[in-house]
Design an enzyme around this catalytic site. Structure first.
Site, mmCIF file in Angstrom:
data_model
loop_
_atom_site.group_PDB
_atom_site.id
_atom_site.type_symbol
_atom_site.label_atom_id
_atom_site.label_comp_id
_atom_site.label_asym_id
_atom_site.label_seq_id
_atom_site.Cartn_x
_atom_site.Cartn_y
_atom_site.Cartn_z
ATOM 1 C CG HIS A 1 0.905 -0.157 77.292
ATOM 2 N ND1 HIS A 1 1.330 1.018 77.862
ATOM 3 C CD2 HIS A 1 2.003 -0.729 76.734
ATOM 4 C CE1 HIS A 1 2.631 1.147 77.637
ATOM 5 N NE2 HIS A 1 3.067 0.115 76.966
ATOM 6 C CG ASP B 1 5.909 -6.241 74.026
ATOM 7 O OD1 ASP B 1 6.824 -5.991 73.229
ATOM 8 O OD2 ASP B 1 5.828 -5.741 75.155
HETATM 9 N N1 CMC Z 1 -5.481 -10.173 80.717
HETATM 10 C C1 CMC Z 1 -6.579 -10.187 81.512
HETATM 11 N N2 CMC Z 1 -6.982 -9.165 82.285
HETATM 12 C C2 CMC Z 1 -6.231 -8.058 82.270
HETATM 13 C C3 CMC Z 1 -5.067 -7.957 81.490
HETATM 14 C C4 CMC Z 1 -4.704 -9.058 80.689
HETATM 15 N N3 CMC Z 1 -3.613 -9.018 79.909
HETATM 16 N N4 CMC Z 1 -4.505 -6.749 81.668
HETATM 17 C C5 CMC Z 1 -5.290 -6.095 82.550
HETATM 18 N N5 CMC Z 1 -6.333 -6.892 82.906
HETATM 19 C C6 CMC Z 1 -7.465 -6.503 83.786
HETATM 20 C C7 CMC Z 1 -7.067 -6.492 85.257
HETATM 21 O O1 CMC Z 1 -7.335 -7.725 85.867
HETATM 22 C C8 CMC Z 1 -7.965 -5.383 85.777
HETATM 23 O O2 CMC Z 1 -9.286 -5.904 85.889
HETATM 24 P P1 CMC Z 1 -10.266 -5.338 87.044
HETATM 25 O O3 CMC Z 1 -10.420 -3.882 86.787
HETATM 26 O O4 CMC Z 1 -11.516 -6.132 86.866
HETATM 27 O O5 CMC Z 1 -9.574 -5.636 88.342
HETATM 28 C C9 CMC Z 1 -8.007 -4.367 84.640
HETATM 29 O O6 CMC Z 1 -7.789 -5.147 83.449
HETATM 30 C C10 CMC Z 1 -6.928 -3.280 84.744
HETATM 31 O O7 CMC Z 1 -5.696 -3.920 84.905
HETATM 32 P P2 CMC Z 1 -4.456 -3.302 85.687
HETATM 33 O O8 CMC Z 1 -3.605 -4.434 86.170
HETATM 34 O O9 CMC Z 1 -4.922 -2.290 86.689
HETATM 35 O O10 CMC Z 1 -3.729 -2.517 84.545
HETATM 36 P P3 CMC Z 1 -2.242 -2.047 84.623
HETATM 37 O O11 CMC Z 1 -2.176 -0.759 83.902
HETATM 38 O O12 CMC Z 1 -1.714 -2.081 86.005
HETATM 39 O O13 CMC Z 1 -1.477 -3.196 83.815
HETATM 40 C C11 CMC Z 1 -0.282 -4.364 82.215
HETATM 41 C C12 CMC Z 1 -0.958 -3.055 82.574
HETATM 42 C C13 CMC Z 1 0.440 -4.202 80.869
HETATM 43 C C14 CMC Z 1 0.773 -4.719 83.286
HETATM 44 C C15 CMC Z 1 -1.338 -5.477 82.110
HETATM 45 O O14 CMC Z 1 -2.314 -5.123 81.168
HETATM 46 C C16 CMC Z 1 -0.747 -6.844 81.801
HETATM 47 O O15 CMC Z 1 -0.305 -7.540 82.713
HETATM 48 N N6 CMC Z 1 -0.717 -7.233 80.481
HETATM 49 C C17 CMC Z 1 -0.114 -8.481 80.079
HETATM 50 C C18 CMC Z 1 1.381 -8.348 79.997
HETATM 51 C C19 CMC Z 1 1.837 -7.536 78.812
HETATM 52 O O16 CMC Z 1 1.424 -7.734 77.684
HETATM 53 N N7 CMC Z 1 2.771 -6.588 79.060
HETATM 54 C C20 CMC Z 1 3.384 -5.783 78.023
HETATM 55 C C21 CMC Z 1 2.987 -4.387 78.063
HETATM 56 S S1 CMC Z 1 3.723 -3.444 76.744
HETATM 57 C C22 CMC Z 1 5.369 -3.268 77.230
HETATM 58 C C23 CMC Z 1 6.009 -2.006 76.742
HETATM 59 O O17 CMC Z 1 5.375 -1.031 76.374
HETATM 60 O O18 CMC Z 1 7.221 -1.992 76.759
#
Ligand code: CMC
Length: 432
Positions: free
Chosen positions: A308, A366
């Protein structure tokens, strides 16, 4: 009057600028930059509003590091267990939990608005049978603007209240109609002897030939999904509603804009993505392969429903939804169903895997809400529409707060221009 200040200094000879620092009840202070341009001729640059408070708001508070979510000061854990969705809606709209009498009155008002104008039902015939429910919602909710000229004065609090009640009451009807249209069944009129969520399930699952008997465990599960999604501070769709409303646009048009924004996969589409992912994995024996792909930097695949942007330790909504998920699977005897067995196995493996533990990638709300809705028999393509139904409460409360705010102005961000400098038009025959 703020006593704290922040000083911005420039290394190009411009004089330093002192700016007030404002404090809220909770959360980080904010530097008030409203006079910065007048004093120094510079703008701030913050794509994605990563460090910008776009408004004052007294509705929702989030502390992502501590896993805290408060509506009007009340922890989500208490609201989800002790209140139903309409009580929470009343709280979000009015700032206080209702007394018994206030709740009865509010429920009765909402029930009086559940039907849609008969003319509105004809809009559906203009859509293809396979229209995505979110496409239908964007169109039909926007079209409500054409029906309620009697209460369109946004400077009148009474008119704003009526619009809020109409939207909260009609969104379940419009959403269920989008589903019925997809499956080719007749629309079901609302049943006002049922509570808000049970009535929605009736409009979804009853037919003129067969009554829907609400199961309290399942109704409570969907009601909890609505509570957990009712508001989430200044997220993309809420900011869209505020920006649209800042021009004086009517509330139906603004909520339609919010629905359009929520539709995007980076916002409201994640629970749908969870189900697609589970279907793609297909079997417990293939989890290892997908976990490996999720860790591979050269593979765009991510485990949907994990991680998240704001909740870096845990998502308080996920904890509540997990409980509900097990209640629903128990009630329906679905723990051994292939898809749900797979989901539970994936959750366990990911929670123990070093990669996910190190990066604090926990299942988010989710992950579980997708599983619950699927177990309830709600088709995957309707998940985001149900999210919109719940979030309508937050959107309309935030819109109302904005209109009542004396500091409110039309939203008009500036930019860092990177195009061509001024130049002269060369006559067409002389252009190389
Ligand atoms: N699966 C695999 N790796 C992940 C995932 C995942 N779902 N999420 C983050 N990572 C890894 C990412 O590759 C990165 O690794 P590294 O540090 O080695 O490069 C690290 O974790 C940090 O990720 P980030 O992309 O910097 O984190 P973020 O805060 O930008 O992304 C997120 C948050 C929700 C977009 C992401 O975790 C994601 O894409 N999750 C899957 C989609 C999802 O479930 N979204 C719903 C969120 S809840 C919606 C709401 O509240 O309304």
């Amino acid at each position: 009057m703020s006593t704290k200040t922040a000083t911005i200094t420039f290394n190009d000879g411009k004089p330093a600028v002192e700016l007030p620092v404002l404090s809220g009840t909770l959360g980080p202070d904010v530097v008030d930059i409203r006079t910065l341009y007048a004093k120094s001729g510079v703008f701030t640059y913050d794509p994605g509003f990563m460090a910008t408070a776009s408004c004052r708001s007294a509705i929702t508070y989030i502390d992502g590091d501590k896993g805290i979510l408060l509506y009007r000061g009340y922890p989500i854990e208490q609201l989800a267990v002790q209140c139903d969705f309409l009580e929470v809606a009343y709280l979000i709209l009015n700032g206080e939990l209702p007394t018994r009498a206030q709740k009865d009155e509010f429920v009765s008002i909402i029930k009086k608005h559940t039907m849609v104008h008969d003319q509105l039902t004809r809009f559906y015939n203009g859509f293809r049978r396979d229209a995505h429910p979110m496409a239908v919602l964007v169109g039909v909710v926007g079209a409500l603007s054409a029906f309620y000229h009697d209460a369109m004065d946004i400077s009148d609090q009474y008119h704003r209240d009526i619009s809020a009640h109409r939207l909260i009451a009609k969104l379940p009807t419009i959403t269920a109609m989008a589903y019925k249209y997809n499956v080719g069944q007749p629309f079901m009129y609302p049943r006002n002897d049922l509570d808000y969520t049970a009535n929605f399930m009736h409009m979804m699952f009853a037919t003129p030939c067969e009554r829907y008997e609400p199961n309290p465990v399942l109704v409570r599960a969907l009601d909890r999904i609505l509570i957990l999604h009712a508001d989430h501070e200044q997220n993309a769709s809420t900011s869209t509603v505020r920006l649209a409303g800042s021009s004086g646009a009517n509330p139906f048009a603004c909520i339609s804009a919010g629905i359009a924004c929520l539709w995007g996969p980076a916002h409201g589409g994640a629970n749908e993505a969870v189900l697609h992912m589970l279907e793609e994995i297909g079997d417990v024996s293939r989890i290892g392969e997908y976990i490996k792909r999720a860790k591979d930097k050269n593979d765009p695949f991510r485990l949907m429903g994990f991680g998240h942007r704001v909740y870096k330790n845990y998502d308080p909504r996920a904890k509540l939804m997990r409980e509900t998920c097990h209640e629903v699977l128990n009630e329906l005897g679905l723990h051994d169903h292939k898809l749900f067995k797979l989901a539970m196995a994936l959750e366990k493996i990911a929670l123990e895997d070093e990669y996910f533990v190190e990066r604090k990638l926990y299942p988010n709300v989710d992950f579980y809400s997708g599983i619950v809705q699927s177990a309830l028999g709600i088709p995957t393509r309707l998940f985001t529409a149900i999210f919109a139904m719940a979030r309508t409460v937050g959107w309309i409360a935030q819109w109302n707060e904005m209109i009542s705010d004396p500091e409110q102005k039309i939203g008009r961000p500036r930019q860092l221009y990177t195009g061509a400098a001024q130049r002269d038009v060369v006559p067409i025959g002389q252009r190389g």
